[in-house]
Write an enzyme that holds these catalytic residues in place. Structure first.
Site, mmCIF file in Angstrom:
data_model
loop_
_atom_site.group_PDB
_atom_site.id
_atom_site.type_symbol
_atom_site.label_atom_id
_atom_site.label_comp_id
_atom_site.label_asym_id
_atom_site.label_seq_id
_atom_site.Cartn_x
_atom_site.Cartn_y
_atom_site.Cartn_z
ATOM 1 N N HIS A 1 -19.717 -7.900 6.783
ATOM 2 C CA HIS A 1 -19.544 -8.432 5.422
ATOM 3 C C HIS A 1 -18.307 -9.320 5.267
ATOM 4 C CE1 HIS A 1 -16.571 -5.212 5.135
ATOM 5 N NE2 HIS A 1 -16.037 -5.877 4.138
HETATM 6 C C1 UD1 Z 1 -14.607 -7.092 -1.057
HETATM 7 C C2 UD1 Z 1 -13.181 -7.271 -0.575
HETATM 8 C C3 UD1 Z 1 -13.112 -6.935 0.916
HETATM 9 C C4 UD1 Z 1 -13.687 -5.556 1.192
HETATM 10 C C5 UD1 Z 1 -15.080 -5.447 0.612
HETATM 11 C C6 UD1 Z 1 -15.604 -4.047 0.763
HETATM 12 C C7 UD1 Z 1 -11.808 -9.003 -1.654
HETATM 13 C C8 UD1 Z 1 -11.271 -10.369 -1.522
HETATM 14 N N1 UD1 Z 1 -12.719 -8.634 -0.725
HETATM 15 O O1 UD1 Z 1 -15.421 -8.034 -0.367
HETATM 16 O O2 UD1 Z 1 -11.764 -6.956 1.345
HETATM 17 O O3 UD1 Z 1 -13.724 -5.350 2.582
HETATM 18 O O4 UD1 Z 1 -15.046 -5.775 -0.790
HETATM 19 O O5 UD1 Z 1 -16.991 -3.998 0.756
HETATM 20 O O6 UD1 Z 1 -11.443 -8.279 -2.549
HETATM 21 N N2 UD1 Z 1 -22.034 -8.246 -4.550
HETATM 22 C C9 UD1 Z 1 -23.117 -7.621 -5.128
HETATM 23 N N3 UD1 Z 1 -22.935 -6.379 -5.660
HETATM 24 C C10 UD1 Z 1 -21.755 -5.749 -5.651
HETATM 25 C C11 UD1 Z 1 -20.643 -6.398 -5.079
HETATM 26 C C12 UD1 Z 1 -20.801 -7.644 -4.522
HETATM 27 O O7 UD1 Z 1 -24.225 -8.154 -5.153
HETATM 28 O O8 UD1 Z 1 -21.662 -4.622 -6.154
HETATM 29 C C13 UD1 Z 1 -22.218 -9.585 -3.920
HETATM 30 C C14 UD1 Z 1 -22.038 -10.746 -4.906
HETATM 31 O O9 UD1 Z 1 -22.929 -11.748 -4.523
HETATM 32 C C15 UD1 Z 1 -20.607 -11.186 -4.635
HETATM 33 C C16 UD1 Z 1 -20.454 -10.910 -3.148
HETATM 34 O O10 UD1 Z 1 -21.234 -9.743 -2.900
HETATM 35 O O11 UD1 Z 1 -20.388 -12.522 -4.961
HETATM 36 C C17 UD1 Z 1 -19.014 -10.675 -2.709
HETATM 37 O O12 UD1 Z 1 -18.395 -9.648 -3.489
HETATM 38 P P1 UD1 Z 1 -16.791 -9.559 -3.622
HETATM 39 O O13 UD1 Z 1 -16.423 -8.354 -4.379
HETATM 40 O O14 UD1 Z 1 -16.247 -10.857 -4.066
HETATM 41 O O15 UD1 Z 1 -16.313 -9.427 -2.142
HETATM 42 P P2 UD1 Z 1 -16.799 -8.482 -0.963
HETATM 43 O O16 UD1 Z 1 -17.422 -9.343 0.083
HETATM 44 O O17 UD1 Z 1 -17.591 -7.350 -1.484
HETATM 45 N N1 UDP Z 2 -20.112 2.739 3.737
HETATM 46 C C1 UDP Z 2 -21.085 3.453 3.027
HETATM 47 N N2 UDP Z 2 -22.374 2.968 3.018
HETATM 48 C C2 UDP Z 2 -22.744 1.837 3.692
HETATM 49 C C3 UDP Z 2 -21.743 1.135 4.413
HETATM 50 C C4 UDP Z 2 -20.434 1.600 4.410
HETATM 51 O O1 UDP Z 2 -20.787 4.482 2.425
HETATM 52 O O2 UDP Z 2 -23.925 1.467 3.631
HETATM 53 C C5 UDP Z 2 -18.710 3.216 3.707
HETATM 54 C C6 UDP Z 2 -18.076 3.481 5.060
HETATM 55 O O3 UDP Z 2 -18.288 4.810 5.467
HETATM 56 C C7 UDP Z 2 -16.596 3.178 4.823
HETATM 57 C C8 UDP Z 2 -16.618 2.154 3.711
HETATM 58 O O4 UDP Z 2 -17.923 2.180 3.152
HETATM 59 O O5 UDP Z 2 -15.901 4.325 4.359
HETATM 60 C C9 UDP Z 2 -16.303 0.805 4.281
HETATM 61 O O6 UDP Z 2 -16.527 -0.181 3.328
HETATM 62 P P1 UDP Z 2 -16.638 -1.703 3.681
HETATM 63 O O7 UDP Z 2 -17.028 -1.872 5.084
HETATM 64 O O8 UDP Z 2 -17.489 -2.315 2.631
HETATM 65 O O9 UDP Z 2 -15.149 -2.236 3.422
HETATM 66 P P2 UDP Z 2 -13.830 -2.373 4.318
HETATM 67 O O10 UDP Z 2 -13.492 -1.043 4.855
HETATM 68 O O11 UDP Z 2 -14.099 -3.399 5.369
HETATM 69 O O12 UDP Z 2 -12.835 -2.888 3.338
#
Ligand code: UD1
Ligand code: UDP
Length: 366
Positions: free
Chosen positions: A206
């Site tokens: 992601h």
């Molecule tokens: C964010 C964090 C990242 C973290 C990740 C965990 C920032 C800059 N990034 O990235 O560090 O590792 O969360 O998962 O804060 N979207 C949905 N539903 C949701 C959330 C997101 O559809 O509930 C989609 C939307 O299209 C959105 C895109 O995902 O535009 C990105 O979401 P965003 O919260 O901006 O960043 P993440 O990639 O989730």
């Molecule tokens: N995770 C989850 N369901 C999923 C994928 C990840 O519960 O389908 C959990 C995972 O166990 C970990 C956390 O989400 O604790 C990691 O989140 P993510 O990879 O989105 O973010 P990051 O750690 O890179 O910020």
């Protein structure tokens, strides 16, 4: 009574803050959820599975560009902090929610505790690196998970007195919830159904630098197909909504969906996911939290990145950096499959939540 404000907004923050919230049950605290993550399986499912109280404030910020999202969070968090007047604010990790929460508190003169302080990828192209550095430098209490993280911030001139090495709350969360997952019949059935009780690799992806760049994402898609072909194993892929969107946008989704060995599923709850991790032969990921969990669960990990802010996992050989080059990724998979799975977990003993809360309350002079 000493009042704590907890600010969170994304899946990993809910999971990693949960052990702290549990320790705060008898204290005076309130919960702000920015709703940076809002899809049910990125948000609500974790409050339910982890048995957390509903947020006192849900700011409904959702998605947006960095400036738009962070700016709206800053405005809304400030309003709540002005109303609640906490003595102390706790944030966890490196998301835009963390930066907005810390900045709002800092400008109001409220003390900040940063959980998971001191992590550095030394890659300023990552939005998370900016969030980490800025949050660390405006926090009063820096809860570093390891000595390596503490050293990073000492070198940046942050005073030793502000730094507390406390382990990572992901160890607490993993230990607490794996026990629950293993006893939960529904979770066990789900895992059997998805895995068909066969050996498999688990994949998540992601990170913006991987998903938002066509060339890199194409190479990663090729690599995933190469891995499934070489090993003939199922690759279970709970797909982050960002990645789903980008694979569709770039026309790359079919290349994965047409491969019967690649099982793309919706993101799953934490209990289900811990079960999938624990039973995987190998974890392939660009997630920060997964590098840690793989290490804790003794499952080898291949990280699809050029760098990591979790070098401890490289030091103990639980993880390898594979980048995005298909040939290098295959070599790294082969290498990690041969690993002996016997390494020490460098992230603490599972008491970080308790230690953090004790430090926060010890700070208050009666
Ligand atoms: C964010 C964090 C990242 C973290 C990740 C965990 C920032 C800059 N990034 O990235 O560090 O590792 O969360 O998962 O804060 N979207 C949905 N539903 C949701 C959330 C997101 O559809 O509930 C989609 C939307 O299209 C959105 C895109 O995902 O535009 C990105 O979401 P965003 O919260 O901006 O960043 P993440 O990639 O989730
Ligand atoms: N995770 C989850 N369901 C999923 C994928 C990840 O519960 O389908 C959990 C995972 O166990 C970990 C956390 O989400 O604790 C990691 O989140 P993510 O990879 O989105 O973010 P990051 O750690 O890179 O910020």
């Amino acid at each position: 009574m000493y009042k704590i404000g907890i600010i969170l907004g994304t899946r990993p923050e809910i999971i990693k803050m949960s052990p702290v919230i549990r320790e705060l049950t008898t204290k005076n605290f309130f919960l702000i959820h920015t709703n940076q993550h809002y899809s049910e399986n990125m948000d609500k499912i974790f409050f339910e599975e982890l048995n957390l109280k509903k947020p006192d404030y849900n700011l409904n910020i959702g998605s947006g560009s960095h400036g738009d999202q962070t700016g709206r969070m800053l405005m809304e968090i400030e309003k709540v902090l002005l109303k609640e007047k906490p003595d102390f604010v706790l944030v966890q990790g490196d998301t835009n929610t963390v930066l907005a929460g810390a900045l709002a508190a800092s400008k109001l003169g409220i003390k900040i505790g940063h959980i998971e302080a001191g992590l550095r990828s030394f890659d300023r192209k990552m939005p998370e690196e900016t969030n980490r550095v800025l949050t660390d430098h405006i926090s009063e209490f820096l809860f570093a998970p390891t000595k390596t993280a503490a050293n990073n911030i000492l070198k940046e001139g942050i005073s030793d007195e502000k730094i507390h090495i406390v382990g990572n709350t992901i160890v607490d969360a993993t230990i607490q919830n794996l026990k629950i997952a293993e006893k939960n019949e529904k979770v066990c059935k789900f895992i059997s159904k998805i895995t068909k009780n066969e050996k498999y690799f688990l994949l998540t992806l992601h990170r913006a630098e991987n998903t938002d760049n066509f060339e890199i994402l194409s190479k990663l898609v090729t690599s995933i197909n190469n891995i499934s072909k070489k090993y003939g194993k199922n690759i279970i892929f709970p797909i982050h909504p960002r990645t789903h969107k980008k694979l569709n946008e770039f026309g790359l989704i079919n290349a994965l969906e047409n491969n019967p060995l690649i099982k793309i599923i919706e993101p799953v709850g934490y209990l289900e996911f811990l079960g999938l991790e624990k039973n995987a032969e190998l974890i392939i990921t660009d997630s920060g939290g997964l590098q840690e969990e793989a290490c804790i669960l003794n499952v080898p990990c291949v990280t699809l990145r050029e760098n990591t802010e979790r070098p401890e996992t490289l030091d103990v050989n639980s993880n390898i950096l594979a980048g995005s080059d298909p040939e290098n990724i295959l070599n790294c998979v082969e290498k990690m499959l041969k690993s002996n799975r016997h390494w020490n977990n460098p992230f603490g003993d599972g008491n970080s939540g308790k230690i953090i809360v004790n430090i926060v309350f010890g700070e208050k002079k009666p």
